[in-house]
Scaffold this motif. Sequence first.
Motif, PDB file in Angstrom:
ATOM      1  N   LEU A   2      43.327  -1.857 -13.076  1.00  0.00           N
ATOM      2  CA  LEU A   2      42.310  -2.898 -12.979  1.00  0.00           C
ATOM      3  C   LEU A   2      42.060  -3.276 -11.519  1.00  0.00           C
ATOM      4  CD1 LEU A   2      40.466  -4.626 -14.716  1.00  0.00           C
ATOM      5  CD2 LEU A   2      42.332  -6.248 -14.996  1.00  0.00           C
ATOM      6  N   GLU A   3      43.111  -3.396 -10.749  1.00  0.00           N
ATOM      7  CA  GLU A   3      42.970  -3.701  -9.323  1.00  0.00           C
ATOM      8  C   GLU A   3      42.223  -2.581  -8.594  1.00  0.00           C
ATOM      9  OE1 GLU A   3      47.074  -4.343  -8.341  1.00  0.00           O
ATOM     10  OE2 GLU A   3      46.966  -6.487  -8.771  1.00  0.00           O
ATOM     11  N   ALA A   4      42.498  -1.335  -8.960  1.00  0.00           N
ATOM     12  CA  ALA A   4      41.815  -0.193  -8.346  1.00  0.00           C
ATOM     13  C   ALA A   4      40.323  -0.209  -8.703  1.00  0.00           C
ATOM     14  CB  ALA A   4      42.459   1.123  -8.798  1.00  0.00           C
ATOM     15  N   ILE A   5      40.016  -0.585  -9.921  1.00  0.00           N
ATOM     16  CA  ILE A   5      38.618  -0.663 -10.354  1.00  0.00           C
ATOM     17  C   ILE A   5      37.875  -1.728  -9.557  1.00  0.00           C
ATOM     18  CG2 ILE A   5      37.144  -1.414 -12.272  1.00  0.00           C
ATOM     19  CD1 ILE A   5      39.040   0.168 -14.125  1.00  0.00           C
ATOM     20  N   LYS A  16      37.017  -0.347  -6.232  1.00  0.00           N
ATOM     21  CA  LYS A  16      35.917   0.621  -6.316  1.00  0.00           C
ATOM     22  C   LYS A  16      34.582  -0.091  -6.511  1.00  0.00           C
ATOM     23  CE  LYS A  16      38.674   4.392  -8.221  1.00  0.00           C
ATOM     24  NZ  LYS A  16      38.929   5.212  -9.423  1.00  0.00           N
ATOM     25  N   LEU A  17      34.583  -1.156  -7.312  1.00  0.00           N
ATOM     26  CA  LEU A  17      33.337  -1.885  -7.556  1.00  0.00           C
ATOM     27  C   LEU A  17      32.840  -2.598  -6.304  1.00  0.00           C
ATOM     28  CD1 LEU A  17      33.980  -3.333 -11.127  1.00  0.00           C
ATOM     29  CD2 LEU A  17      32.306  -1.592 -10.493  1.00  0.00           C
ATOM     30  N   ASP A  18      33.732  -2.866  -5.366  1.00  0.00           N
ATOM     31  CA  ASP A  18      33.350  -3.494  -4.100  1.00  0.00           C
ATOM     32  C   ASP A  18      32.674  -2.503  -3.149  1.00  0.00           C
ATOM     33  OD1 ASP A  18      34.140  -6.081  -4.679  1.00  0.00           O
ATOM     34  OD2 ASP A  18      36.142  -5.826  -3.821  1.00  0.00           O
ATOM     35  N   ASP A  19      32.799  -1.220  -3.444  1.00  0.00           N
ATOM     36  CA  ASP A  19      32.205  -0.178  -2.599  1.00  0.00           C
ATOM     37  C   ASP A  19      30.681  -0.213  -2.746  1.00  0.00           C
ATOM     38  OD1 ASP A  19      31.420   2.097  -1.239  1.00  0.00           O
ATOM     39  OD2 ASP A  19      32.792   3.436  -2.295  1.00  0.00           O
ATOM     40  N   GLU A  20      29.986  -0.352  -1.630  1.00  0.00           N
ATOM     41  CA  GLU A  20      28.524  -0.431  -1.654  1.00  0.00           C
ATOM     42  C   GLU A  20      27.868   0.898  -2.020  1.00  0.00           C
ATOM     43  OE1 GLU A  20      27.185  -2.027   2.053  1.00  0.00           O
ATOM     44  OE2 GLU A  20      28.338  -3.872   1.802  1.00  0.00           O
ATOM     45  N   ASP A  21      28.595   2.001  -1.885  1.00  0.00           N
ATOM     46  CA  ASP A  21      28.022   3.320  -2.147  1.00  0.00           C
ATOM     47  C   ASP A  21      28.146   3.760  -3.606  1.00  0.00           C
ATOM     48  OD1 ASP A  21      27.307   3.607   0.531  1.00  0.00           O
ATOM     49  OD2 ASP A  21      29.271   4.437   1.061  1.00  0.00           O
ATOM     50  N   ILE A  22      28.716   2.927  -4.442  1.00  0.00           N
ATOM     51  CA  ILE A  22      28.914   3.295  -5.839  1.00  0.00           C
ATOM     52  C   ILE A  22      27.572   3.247  -6.577  1.00  0.00           C
ATOM     53  CG2 ILE A  22      29.433   0.982  -6.655  1.00  0.00           C
ATOM     54  CD1 ILE A  22      31.628   2.232  -8.390  1.00  0.00           C
ATOM     55  N   GLN A  79      30.360   2.204 -15.876  1.00  0.00           N
ATOM     56  CA  GLN A  79      31.523   2.873 -16.458  1.00  0.00           C
ATOM     57  C   GLN A  79      32.815   2.173 -16.041  1.00  0.00           C
ATOM     58  OE1 GLN A  79      31.818   7.008 -15.403  1.00  0.00           O
ATOM     59  NE2 GLN A  79      33.630   7.353 -16.666  1.00  0.00           N
ATOM     60  N   LEU A  80      32.931   1.840 -14.768  1.00  0.00           N
ATOM     61  CA  LEU A  80      34.127   1.152 -14.278  1.00  0.00           C
ATOM     62  C   LEU A  80      34.237  -0.243 -14.881  1.00  0.00           C
ATOM     63  CD1 LEU A  80      34.065   2.206 -10.531  1.00  0.00           C
ATOM     64  CD2 LEU A  80      35.786   2.841 -12.227  1.00  0.00           C
ATOM     65  N   TYR A  81      33.110  -0.918 -15.018  1.00  0.00           N
ATOM     66  CA  TYR A  81      33.109  -2.248 -15.609  1.00  0.00           C
ATOM     67  C   TYR A  81      33.619  -2.190 -17.053  1.00  0.00           C
ATOM     68  CZ  TYR A  81      31.458  -6.777 -17.241  1.00  0.00           C
ATOM     69  OH  TYR A  81      31.393  -8.033 -17.787  1.00  0.00           O
ATOM     70  N   GLU A  82      33.142  -1.207 -17.802  1.00  0.00           N
ATOM     71  CA  GLU A  82      33.572  -1.042 -19.191  1.00  0.00           C
ATOM     72  C   GLU A  82      35.078  -0.761 -19.268  1.00  0.00           C
ATOM     73  OE1 GLU A  82      32.262   1.438 -23.182  1.00  0.00           O
ATOM     74  OE2 GLU A  82      31.636   2.169 -21.237  1.00  0.00           O
ATOM     75  N   GLU A  83      35.553   0.122 -18.415  1.00  0.00           N
ATOM     76  CA  GLU A  83      36.988   0.435 -18.383  1.00  0.00           C
ATOM     77  C   GLU A  83      37.787  -0.807 -17.978  1.00  0.00           C
ATOM     78  OE1 GLU A  83      40.192   3.458 -16.250  1.00  0.00           O
ATOM     79  OE2 GLU A  83      38.058   3.730 -15.871  1.00  0.00           O
ATOM     80  N   GLY A  84      37.265  -1.550 -17.018  1.00  0.00           N
ATOM     81  CA  GLY A  84      37.924  -2.778 -16.573  1.00  0.00           C
ATOM     82  C   GLY A  84      38.058  -3.800 -17.681  1.00  0.00           C
TER      83      GLY A  84
END
Length: 65
Positions: free
Chosen positions: A16-19, A22-28, A35-40
């Motif tokens: 969850l912390e890794a997600i 990743k979500l903070d990355d502007e290039d995502i 997908q990351l939000y759903e997994e989170g």
Amino acid sequence: MTKEERPSFEEALTKLEAIVEKLDDEDITLEESVQLYEEGLKLSKICSKTLENAELKIEEIEKKK
């Protein structure tokens, strides 16, 4: 996610912390974000349920004192 695939509390929290990072990355991309939000959300529910179960166990132990 089956019970066998279910991560431990610590594993779920780490993922969850890794997600979040990743979500903070502007290039995502938007697709990756969704997908990351759903997994989170799934991992968050696992953590919440684990904490809830631990709290219930502690309350039960306290009642037996």
